[in-house]
Write an enzyme that holds these catalytic residues in place. Structure first.
Site, short mmCIF file in Angstrom:
data_model
loop_
_atom_site.label_atom_id
_atom_site.label_comp_id
_atom_site.label_asym_id
_atom_site.label_seq_id
_atom_site.Cartn_x
_atom_site.Cartn_y
_atom_site.Cartn_z
N ASP A 1 2.06 2.49 7.24
CA ASP A 1 3.39 2.23 7.79
C ASP A 1 4.49 2.47 6.76
O ASP A 1 4.23 2.68 5.57
CB ASP A 1 3.48 0.78 8.28
CG ASP A 1 2.62 0.52 9.49
OD1 ASP A 1 2.41 1.46 10.28
OD2 ASP A 1 2.15 -0.63 9.64
N TYR B 1 -8.09 -2.03 1.40
CA TYR B 1 -6.68 -2.25 1.08
C TYR B 1 -6.56 -3.34 0.02
O TYR B 1 -7.38 -4.26 -0.05
CB TYR B 1 -5.90 -2.69 2.31
CG TYR B 1 -5.57 -1.58 3.29
CD1 TYR B 1 -4.34 -0.92 3.24
CD2 TYR B 1 -6.48 -1.20 4.27
CE1 TYR B 1 -4.03 0.08 4.15
CE2 TYR B 1 -6.18 -0.20 5.19
CZ TYR B 1 -4.96 0.43 5.11
OH TYR B 1 -4.66 1.42 6.01
#
Length: 261
Positions: free
Chosen positions: A51, A109
């Site tokens: 994003d 992540y």
């Protein structure tokens, strides 16, 4: 010929990974530089679309081309045509069966929190600042409740387009290095905003606002609105993508650079 690339980028100046009209994206910059070196249009497929404001140290893409170039052209040559905030870290010719997204077996992540009473002046776009006293030990204990296959309805974006809310989290670790608290999470795949929503809820526990058992309640409630606010994007990094060993893709330090592996 199919080529795989490892990519690192600072997402703070881009409107996310995916190519879009009228706004800059990481994908657009990569394809522009590759097309220049190849002298033909190049389109890439990626392992995971990040994003706006989210970074990558272990993003993987692939593209197809009939142009013959040495591998250094896809690294040094492409880097010479990229902005400073985007870099090719490696290039490798791969079998046609390889797909950056569909061949991946896991994504990893890291979310980096700068835990200090005052905000940082350096790296402010690469960390998320939280000034309250964070208990990373409590966060780590709560994080273990995410491990395994679960319905993550309470931890995905309301507009998430995935057909199923189920994901399999392989591991979650919360550690501290001085003023930095890091949430490290690996899963087979992630829902939209899933990592940031998990971090947001773990922070509520680390700050003493909720008990560890709250996570179990959120799983049962299956209601995004009852979980914590989504954590800020600037501390999030896609650090690794796992593929079957027979592809023999290069492995680098996970990063980000200022954190110890």
């Amino acid at each position: 010929m199919r080529v795989a690339l490892g990519i690192e980028y600072d997402g703070s100046s881009f409107c996310g990974w995916q190519r879009q009209l009228e706004v800059d994206s990481v994908q657009a910059q990569i394809e522009k530089a590759l097309s220049y070196v190849a002298n033909e249009p190049i389109t890439v497929s990626c392992a995971g679309r990040t994003d706006t404001g989210v970074h990558g140290t272990g993003q993987v893409v692939h593209f197809d081309t009939d142009v013959q170039r040495p591998m250094t052209a896809w690294t040094q040559g492409v880097n010479a045509n990229l902005p400073d905030s985007v870099a090719i870290r490696w290039a490798k010719e791969v079998d046609d069966s390889f797909h950056a997204r569909y061949s991946a077996t896991a994504r990893r992540y890291r979310y980096v929190i700068y835990n200090h009473k005052l905000r940082p002046g350096i790296l402010s776009a690469g960390v998320s600042h939280y000034h309250g006293d964070i208990d990373e030990t409590l966060m780590h204990k709560a994080a273990q409740l995410f491990v395994g296959e679960h319905d993550f309805t309470s931890f995905r974006a309301l507009h998430c387009q995935s057909k199923t809310p189920f994901r399999n989290v392989h591991q979650v670790n919360v550690t501290r290095q001085g003023m930095y608290v890091m949430v490290d999470i690996q899963a087979n795949a992630f829902l939209h905003h899933m990592v940031r929503n998990i971090v947001g809820s773990l922070l509520q526990i680390g700050l003493g606002n909720q008990p560890i058992e709250w996570i179990t309640e959120l799983f049962a409630l299956k209601n995004r609105k009852l979980a914590a606010p989504t954590a800020k994007p600037n501390g999030l990094y896609l650090v690794d993508v796992t593929y079957p060993e027979h592809y023999q893709l290069p492995k680098l330090a996970l990063g980000p650079l200022f954190m110890l592996d």
